[in-house]
Design an enzyme around this catalytic site. Structure first.
Site, PDB file in Angstrom:
ATOM      1  N   MET A  10      37.771  47.818  30.987  1.00 24.67           N
ATOM      2  CA  MET A  10      38.261  48.492  32.198  1.00 24.67           C
ATOM      3  C   MET A  10      38.009  49.995  32.132  1.00 24.67           C
ATOM      4  O   MET A  10      38.858  50.814  32.509  1.00 24.67           O
ATOM      5  CB  MET A  10      39.756  48.198  32.407  1.00 24.67           C
ATOM      6  CG  MET A  10      40.058  46.724  32.597  1.00 24.67           C
ATOM      7  SD  MET A  10      41.817  46.328  32.638  1.00 24.67           S
ATOM      8  CE  MET A  10      42.241  46.465  30.893  1.00 24.67           C
ATOM      9  N   ASP A  44      44.504  35.095  38.277  1.00 21.92           N
ATOM     10  CA  ASP A  44      43.961  36.445  38.212  1.00 21.92           C
ATOM     11  C   ASP A  44      42.671  36.542  39.016  1.00 21.92           C
ATOM     12  O   ASP A  44      42.075  35.539  39.410  1.00 21.92           O
ATOM     13  CB  ASP A  44      43.672  36.826  36.761  1.00 21.92           C
ATOM     14  CG  ASP A  44      44.878  37.478  36.090  1.00 21.92           C
ATOM     15  OD1 ASP A  44      45.861  37.764  36.790  1.00 21.92           O
ATOM     16  OD2 ASP A  44      44.827  37.674  34.867  1.00 21.92           O
ATOM     17  N   LYS A  85      44.541  41.754  39.881  1.00 18.76           N
ATOM     18  CA  LYS A  85      44.636  43.213  39.831  1.00 18.76           C
ATOM     19  C   LYS A  85      43.240  43.798  39.681  1.00 18.76           C
ATOM     20  O   LYS A  85      42.339  43.182  39.114  1.00 18.76           O
ATOM     21  CB  LYS A  85      45.486  43.658  38.638  1.00 18.76           C
ATOM     22  CG  LYS A  85      46.889  43.091  38.603  1.00 18.76           C
ATOM     23  CD  LYS A  85      47.589  43.462  37.313  1.00 18.76           C
ATOM     24  CE  LYS A  85      48.973  42.841  37.222  1.00 18.76           C
ATOM     25  NZ  LYS A  85      49.629  43.146  35.928  1.00 18.76           N
TER      26      LYS A  85
END
Length: 412
Positions: free
Chosen positions: A328, A199, A221
């Site tokens: 996020m 990641d 991502k």
């Protein structure tokens, strides 16, 4: 006997006859180790310790309750003597020498035909240490080497693979990013990996420690940008495991906390791939802690909720004594604060944004539900960041004086 006179080797005793002369604590430990190696163990001694009796009663070894006889060595491959009587031990060793049977004399290591090393097993690696006849020194070195292997500090990765063997997948939670906050198990599996699917977040500096021929596949991502779709990530894990590789999916935080680890694990199982899940230190708790903010605190907050979007905020308790952790959430920060206000969260409830938790450039911005969006825009706040809403923010040493909470007000 000098250490240079020792020729290190390993005995395969599976199914072979082994004799232990003596049945005290030392003999019991040696007998158990021999049993672990698959040997067929006979113990000869007039009296036996509780440990030997228990092994005999369980049918794991045979105890012959009498003194040693030279005929006991018939059909024996290996002898361990530990009677505590130097004369008896010497006689057993002499008889074994005459019959060309390897023996260990626990009473006199200098006269012993073989030495028993200090042994430890890590995964499928067995460590055996001899230290010039000093058993405590050998054990200290063994423990240090075992710890280094268990923590991934020594190269433990296989370089030979069995033809046709199926690989496996480990979903490893790497924690919030600091290299020392990955678990011991996670570090070990990373050191064993043939393929690492990484990641964007997590302890990325550890990737620099991997051997040059370890394949690192980047699938990181960012919010709103997924260059490698989740379906492709799932397929990558299975494909490499089917080729016999040990695959580590190195994730930030914890694989099962808003990390889609459950989907990856299920996909692997559906395709017959062994999968292990290694929990990690989730950023939802650790990143606030990096700013001195506990998500719960006696007298301040007894519960917390973790969400990823402003749409979910209407479902959590809108009270300052219930901590809300938003992951996020920078892009929709203004909408999130409006959602909290609409749900009944007091306008002056403190809010902290912790950017790049545990990194050298960590930054903390603290305001209130009504002020934090403007503060974040002015400061140029960016992901990765964790947003904390609730009275626990007042406990941070970085909180401004008008938002700080007093020690007296937290005691009940």
């Amino acid at each position: 006997m000098a250490i240079q006179d020792i020729y290190p080797t390993a005995l395969r005793l599976l199914g072979r006859e082994v004799l232990v002369v003596g049945a005290g604590p030392v003999a019991a430990r040696r007998a158990k180790t021999l049993l672990d190696a698959g040997a067929r163990v006979t113990v000869v001694a007039p009296e036996a310790s509780d440990q030997v009796r228990e092994l005999n009663d369980a049918g794991l070894l045979t105890w012959v309750p009498r003194t040693y006889q030279s005929s006991d060595l018939e059909k024996v491959w290996f002898v361990q003597t530990a009677t505590g009587n130097k004369t008896v031990d010497a006689q057993v060793s002499a008889d074994a020498e005459e019959r060309r049977i390897w023996s260990v004399n626990a009473s006199d290591h200098e006269a012993s035909a073989a030495w028993t090393p200090a042994v430890a097993t890590v995964e499928d690696i067995k460590i055996a240490v001899n230290a010039g006849g000093d058993p405590r020194r050998a054990m200290a070195v063994r423990d240090a080497v075992a710890t280094a292997l268990e923590t991934g500090s020594l190269p433990i990765r296989r370089h030979r693979h069995r033809d046709g063997a199926l690989g496996n997948v480990a979903l490893v939670g790497g924690g919030p990013g600091h290299t020392e906050l990955i678990t011991v198990r996670g570090r070990l599996l990373l050191a064993q990996a043939d393929v690492v699917v990484a990641d964007r977040l997590g302890p990325r500096e550890l990737l620099n420690e991997l051997h040059a021929d370890v394949q690192v596949i980047e699938v990181g991502k960012t919010p709103g940008h997924h260059p490698v779709p989740q379906e492709d990530i799932n397929a990558i894990l299975v494909e490499h495991a089917q080729q016999g590789s040990r695959v580590v999916r190195l994730k930030g935080g914890d694989p099962y906390v808003l990390g889609r680890g459950g989907e990856e694990a299920q996909y692997c199982r559906d395709h017959g791939i062994p999968v292990e899940v290694v929990p990690g230190v989730t950023s939802a708790i650790s990143v606030p802690a990096a700013a001195g903010i506990p998500v719960t605190h006696r007298g301040v907050a007894t519960g917390f909720s973790v969400v990823t979007g402003h749409q979910e905020l209407c479902e959590v308790p809108a009270r300052p004594d219930h901590t809300v952790v938003l992951l996020m959430g920078v892009a929709k920060l203004k909408e999130s604060m409006v959602a909290l206000l609409t749900s009944g969260m007091p306008a002056e409830t403190p809010v902290a944004i912790v950017e790049r938790g545990y990194a050298p450039d960590q930054r903390v911005t603290i305001g209130t539900v009504v002020s934090i969006a403007a503060q974040a825009e002015a400061a140029g706040v960016q992901n990765p960041a964790v947003i904390v809403v609730g009275d626990v923010v007042r406990l941070s040493p970085l909180a401004p004086s008008n938002l700080k909470i007093t020690r007296q007000s937290t005691s009940h």
